[in-house]
Design a protein around this motif. Sequence first.
Motif, short mmCIF file in Angstrom:
data_model
loop_
_atom_site.label_atom_id
_atom_site.label_comp_id
_atom_site.label_asym_id
_atom_site.label_seq_id
_atom_site.Cartn_x
_atom_site.Cartn_y
_atom_site.Cartn_z
N ALA A 223 63.49 -45.73 33.43
CA ALA A 223 64.60 -45.46 32.51
C ALA A 223 65.02 -46.74 31.81
CB ALA A 223 65.78 -44.85 33.29
N HIS A 224 64.95 -47.85 32.55
CA HIS A 224 65.31 -49.13 31.95
C HIS A 224 64.39 -49.47 30.77
CE1 HIS A 224 66.74 -53.20 31.60
NE2 HIS A 224 65.52 -53.67 31.79
N SER A 225 63.10 -49.24 30.95
CA SER A 225 62.14 -49.53 29.87
C SER A 225 62.37 -48.61 28.68
CB SER A 225 60.71 -49.36 30.37
OG SER A 225 60.51 -50.16 31.49
N MET A 226 62.70 -47.35 28.98
CA MET A 226 62.97 -46.40 27.88
C MET A 226 64.23 -46.83 27.13
SD MET A 226 62.05 -42.95 30.02
CE MET A 226 62.22 -41.69 28.78
N GLU A 227 65.22 -47.28 27.89
CA GLU A 227 66.47 -47.73 27.27
C GLU A 227 66.20 -48.94 26.37
OE1 GLU A 227 69.17 -49.19 30.13
OE2 GLU A 227 70.71 -49.70 28.67
N ASP A 228 65.39 -49.87 26.88
CA ASP A 228 65.09 -51.08 26.10
C ASP A 228 64.40 -50.74 24.79
OD1 ASP A 228 66.27 -52.83 27.74
OD2 ASP A 228 64.43 -53.58 28.70
N LEU A 229 63.48 -49.79 24.87
CA LEU A 229 62.78 -49.40 23.64
C LEU A 229 63.79 -48.85 22.63
CD1 LEU A 229 60.10 -48.97 22.13
CD2 LEU A 229 59.92 -46.73 23.22
N MET A 230 64.74 -48.05 23.15
CA MET A 230 65.74 -47.46 22.24
C MET A 230 66.71 -48.51 21.72
SD MET A 230 64.71 -44.63 21.68
CE MET A 230 66.00 -44.34 20.46
N VAL A 231 66.92 -49.59 22.49
CA VAL A 231 67.75 -50.70 21.99
C VAL A 231 67.09 -51.29 20.75
CG1 VAL A 231 68.52 -53.05 22.49
CG2 VAL A 231 68.86 -51.25 24.18
N ARG A 232 65.77 -51.45 20.84
CA ARG A 232 65.05 -52.04 19.70
C ARG A 232 65.14 -51.13 18.48
NH1 ARG A 232 59.36 -52.80 22.24
NH2 ARG A 232 58.81 -53.89 20.34
N VAL A 233 65.09 -49.82 18.73
CA VAL A 233 65.21 -48.88 17.60
C VAL A 233 66.64 -48.92 17.06
CG1 VAL A 233 65.05 -46.46 16.92
CG2 VAL A 233 63.37 -47.40 18.51
N ARG A 234 67.59 -48.87 17.97
CA ARG A 234 69.00 -48.82 17.57
C ARG A 234 69.38 -50.07 16.77
NH1 ARG A 234 73.45 -49.43 22.12
NH2 ARG A 234 72.64 -51.54 21.88
N ASP A 235 68.83 -51.24 17.20
CA ASP A 235 69.19 -52.48 16.53
C ASP A 235 68.35 -52.77 15.30
OD1 ASP A 235 70.98 -52.63 18.51
OD2 ASP A 235 69.98 -54.22 19.66
N GLY A 236 67.44 -51.87 14.97
CA GLY A 236 66.68 -52.02 13.73
C GLY A 236 65.40 -52.82 13.88
N ALA A 237 65.08 -53.29 15.09
CA ALA A 237 63.84 -54.05 15.26
C ALA A 237 62.63 -53.15 15.12
CB ALA A 237 63.83 -54.72 16.64
N LEU A 238 62.79 -51.88 15.41
CA LEU A 238 61.70 -50.90 15.28
C LEU A 238 62.24 -49.68 14.54
CD1 LEU A 238 60.07 -50.64 18.84
CD2 LEU A 238 58.95 -51.47 16.76
N SER A 239 61.37 -49.02 13.79
CA SER A 239 61.74 -47.73 13.21
C SER A 239 61.17 -46.64 14.11
CB SER A 239 61.13 -47.56 11.81
OG SER A 239 61.74 -48.44 10.95
N PHE A 240 61.96 -45.60 14.31
CA PHE A 240 61.47 -44.51 15.16
C PHE A 240 60.24 -43.89 14.51
CE2 PHE A 240 61.03 -40.40 17.02
CZ PHE A 240 61.45 -40.58 18.34
N ASP A 241 59.17 -43.76 15.27
CA ASP A 241 57.97 -43.09 14.75
C ASP A 241 57.38 -42.21 15.84
OD1 ASP A 241 56.75 -44.76 16.54
OD2 ASP A 241 55.89 -46.11 15.05
#
Lengths: 139, 544
Positions: free
Chosen positions: B66-84
């Motif tokens: 869950a921690h890794s999933m949360e981290d990935l979503m942090v990157r999306v939320r903060d704009g470092a990644l676009s959801f794809d």
Amino acid sequence: MERRYLLFTAGGEGFALGLGEVVEVRERADLFPLPRVPEAILGLMNYHGNLTAILDFAAFIGSLGRNDGKLLVLDPKLAALALWVDEVKAIVPEEAVEVVAEGERHWETATLNTDFGTMTLLRLEGLLEEVESQLAAEP
Amino acid sequence: MTMDMSQYRALFLAESREYLEEMGRCVVALDSGAGGKPEVDALFRAAHSLKGMALSMEFEPIVALAHSMEDLMVRVRDGALSFDRGIGDLLLEGADLLEGMMQDLEAERPLRGPEDLPLRLSSYSPGQATAPKAPEPAPEPEVGAPAEPAREALRETPAEAGFEPATVRVRTELLDHLANLTGELLTNKQRLLSLAREVSSSRLDEALTETNRLLRSLQDEVARVRLMPFDAICPRLERSVRDVSRKSGKQADFVIEGREIGLDRGVLEQLGEPLNHILKNAVDHGLEPAEERQSLGKPERGTVTLSVTRDRDQVVILVTDDGRGMDPAKMIASAVKKGLIDPDEGAMLSPRQALMLSVIPGFSTAGKVTEVSGRGVGMDAVNSTIRRLGGILAIDSQVGSGSRFTLRLPMTIATVHALLVRCGKFKGAVPVSAVQRSVELRREQIRSESGRQVFYLGDEPVPVLSLNRILGLPLGRFPRGFLPVFVTEVKGRQLGLVVDELLGQHELYIKPLGRPLGKVAGVAGGAILGDGEIVPVLDLATLM
């Protein structure tokens, strides 16, 4: 806690059930027929709001039982089933019985020697499976 | 001394599964372009809350994943990644793995490990879903090491993730028990009414009328408490359509309308599988490939719509697709070829009856069995489940335009209206949803055609069978010269069933038969009448 057995007869044979598997011994209740079930299933009765099947245990073992028998109502948590038997003999503690052989059929646990004669200890799960397989085989 | 947390396990599982459902719903929404920032935030919150709960229970593998999933979503939320799609796939894989871990917990076996998924989540970059790569903004575990979240950083309160409990959680067993007690009260009310008729006291009648009114309110309230919004099973359905679209290479837009409509928890629990099957079929067999659609002048993307509406005390679910539709003539030919019906029977079927051939066991018009659907066993099970719930299934289709599956279901299943019938000494109940009409036939209205006994309802010949014979009981005599018949539909075909007596409609509270009688074919349960009599509730679909 010490294990106890309820000893009963049906169709001229002796049987035993773990006392914890039986919640009540009672007189015959009103029963209502069901379609397409083996003859040994006499019908349904209302046991405190639970629909409970009545199994004529003498017929189940291929024998003839008495009309003035008793109903052994099994714990509803284990099964919605009551056994129609000829007579309840006794409730005995574990040390009053001696295991003399393993059960032959898959719904028998063991053969017990008791002060009331030889009794077959029933395996409830096996008994339910046997009835279910008979139901599945009905046309 | 360690604290025994086992008592909290059920609560943990229930709440975690809600978060997993939420994740599925958000991924599908983002995937389809319908989602945005709220879904991204919700995904983060779900992973974060799950992690926090797992941490308090000391379920380390769940915490790590869950921690890794949360981290990935942090990157999306903060704009470092676009959801794809790659992110969606990884999150759904994570949700599946977490569900597997929940099952391990339920079975009280050691939790399966997250394997390399935390690493793939943390190293995700667009176009390289599986290639490990050092992550950008969030603190990450060393490459090759298991993802071990820093404990202090994880100890945030649920409030930080926006979690505010606003309801009381009640065990579902308690709700079932309440419904059961209400049913018992209704049965006893009937007994009191019967006794009151013998006594003839106006004061007693008044008291009973008031009791009746209060009981009706209680029944309504209990039924309302058991209602859940249809939305509860939507994430699963959306996920399923997404998966089947990808596997079959079909492009499908999935629209759900009426998510807020409430259904009994028991109905909803059993609806997931049948709806899943219908939706899979709609995408896999109903929708044409994009090129074919283009050549037909249809939009490249197919549309599957699931709409839920309320019609008095029923819920109507429509699943519509704009695909190739089903051809009644082909269905009849297929059923004849498979030996399911003979050619004479086929010739007598209306187009609607022909479409209902798809619910006969073993029927499938699919040219080939695909990985996702079309094994010819599904629609039969779908129909059985809907019948068991006291509902009915209807199929309409237009070749070239698409198909529509209509499920009409009771909103609650605690009580059903049923037609009581007598066959010899046996009394049984048939849910009125399975009864199209009841008639009394004169003997001369029954003719022999093609070796079968039929009577005519308008222009339609309806085969007649004896319910006594089906139940293995002696046949009735009918001294008045009229045969009581009720008309039902079995496997898509109308059928008249002759009984000894039609005893009228009753409102019944259905109880399960339990072991060992739960296995009796053709009996869906039982009910206790006001006079204490027990009647089995017949399930005609499995009785035939």
